[in-house]
Design an enzyme around this catalytic site. Sequence first.
Site, short mmCIF file in Angstrom:
data_model
loop_
_atom_site.label_atom_id
_atom_site.label_comp_id
_atom_site.label_asym_id
_atom_site.label_seq_id
_atom_site.Cartn_x
_atom_site.Cartn_y
_atom_site.Cartn_z
CD GLU A 116 -0.01 -0.47 -3.92
OE1 GLU A 116 1.24 -0.55 -3.84
OE2 GLU A 116 -0.74 -1.46 -4.10
CD GLU A 139 -2.86 -2.37 -7.91
OE1 GLU A 139 -2.13 -3.18 -7.30
OE2 GLU A 139 -2.45 -1.33 -8.44
#
Length: 517
Positions: A322, A443
């Site tokens: 991320e 995710e």
Amino acid sequence: MRSGRQRPHTRPRRLVRAVLVALAVCATSLVPVWTGLGTGTASAAVTTPGTIVGSQSGRCVDAAAAGTANGTVVQIYDCNGTVAQQWQPRADGSVLNPNSGRCLDITGGATANGSRVQLYDCNGTGAQKWQVNSNGTVTNPQSGKCLDANGSANSSYLQIWDCGGTANQQWTVNGTGTGGTGGDFWSGIKAGWNLGNSFDATPCETCWGNPATTKAMIDQVATKFNFLRIPVTWYPHLTSGAPNYTIDPAFLGRLKQVVDWAIADGMYVDVNMHHDGGGDQWLIPSAARMPQVEPEFNAIWKQVAGYFAGYDQHLLFEAMNEPQDANGGNRYGGGTSDNWGAINTLNRDFVNDVRAVGGNDATRWLLVVPYGANAQTGANNLVVPNDSHVAVSVHTYNPWAFCSTTAPNYTTWDGSMNYLPDGDVNNANRLFSSKGIPVVWTEFGATVKPVGGGNNSDQVANFETHIASYAKQYGQKTMVWDNGSTGTGDDQFGLLNRNSVTWQWPTVVNRLSAVYS
């Protein structure tokens, strides 16, 4: 990036209601997979028979009951290698079934929605012309409609229908793939699971409370999932700084051990670069930081790609997790122009670094990532490198109030908030899936929370299976987050009890696994 030590969220995600976009892309941007298909050019036509595989079902285009007569129904069926599933593209745009000597044909030369596909004597008419599009669809130019599976089960018949960009209209032809979809590869990938807070824990594998990963754990995971993501934080395991940024060979060897266990169990494995970005770590995607970030990033990926170069396509690499500004700046908004340029440069570097190794790395599947793995603004500003074996990694924990916090009003998933994660999936389809670029939700997930003396594991199952099912219709893959925390409450994303090697929430796991069965 979820962990009990590095809280990824301090406020709910911004809730964005996405609008469903109807995609009508079949009649434009035609890019033949078979050179010469539908062009009238015979000299470069591909003549080797092979399969045509549906992205949604993972099943093969099949002549029903191995029929050879005119009018034989063309359907999808479990891929079995028989002559009924062999198709040969020809220079005039037709597709021959060599076993019968007959061509893929629209019954009666019809052009309306729902017109069935059959075998018929090859005759060169418009009913037997087919062209492959850049988004993975196969179009009949005469009708302007797409080859469409009327379902995903065995014996679902083929027809033509208005092009909508859905997974039942996306195909991989002769194992070649269309626009980079690689359907034969991705159809083999089912439900995915994250080994979170282990190899990404800092400074060591067990430092965040999880036991060392064992073969028994991987064997247990493989009973329900065949796609394993191993988040890896590299910086604690560097034995030198600039310019080499040497990775500790003992750490690489330990990672290899787990990768080998998973591949021996028939799993696909995604190795990424995880907590190297986020917080105040080194991987900060901004113009000012790039002179320091880029050399280290490249050095690490060149070493990883070289170390695993001999592995076959069961191993994938993912550029980042991320990526975000120091301490998560603008993470929820998807970044700024300063971030987007740096992210796109790093993703391009990543692909170049791996490809330069050659061998199996020349065609290994690689996952690139937008700012924050954000499926809205971040994804909108992602430039996907021009490479036939590149997919996009994105995350959704939408709405965060249900996924993690213990707020009592967010413990039930009854379908009324489906539009929130659906908006993320829709945007990823608009940007990538509909254009033939595979998407992996590397995710997603929700914590199990205490409710009235019990827990809401059934509601978590509702949420997670909805996302997996909704993403599946666009051919997208999902990997549930598991950080090993198996209590109830905030940040307890654990599904596998890694001490007892049993499933903490079997209802969730069984239902997730069934989505892709």
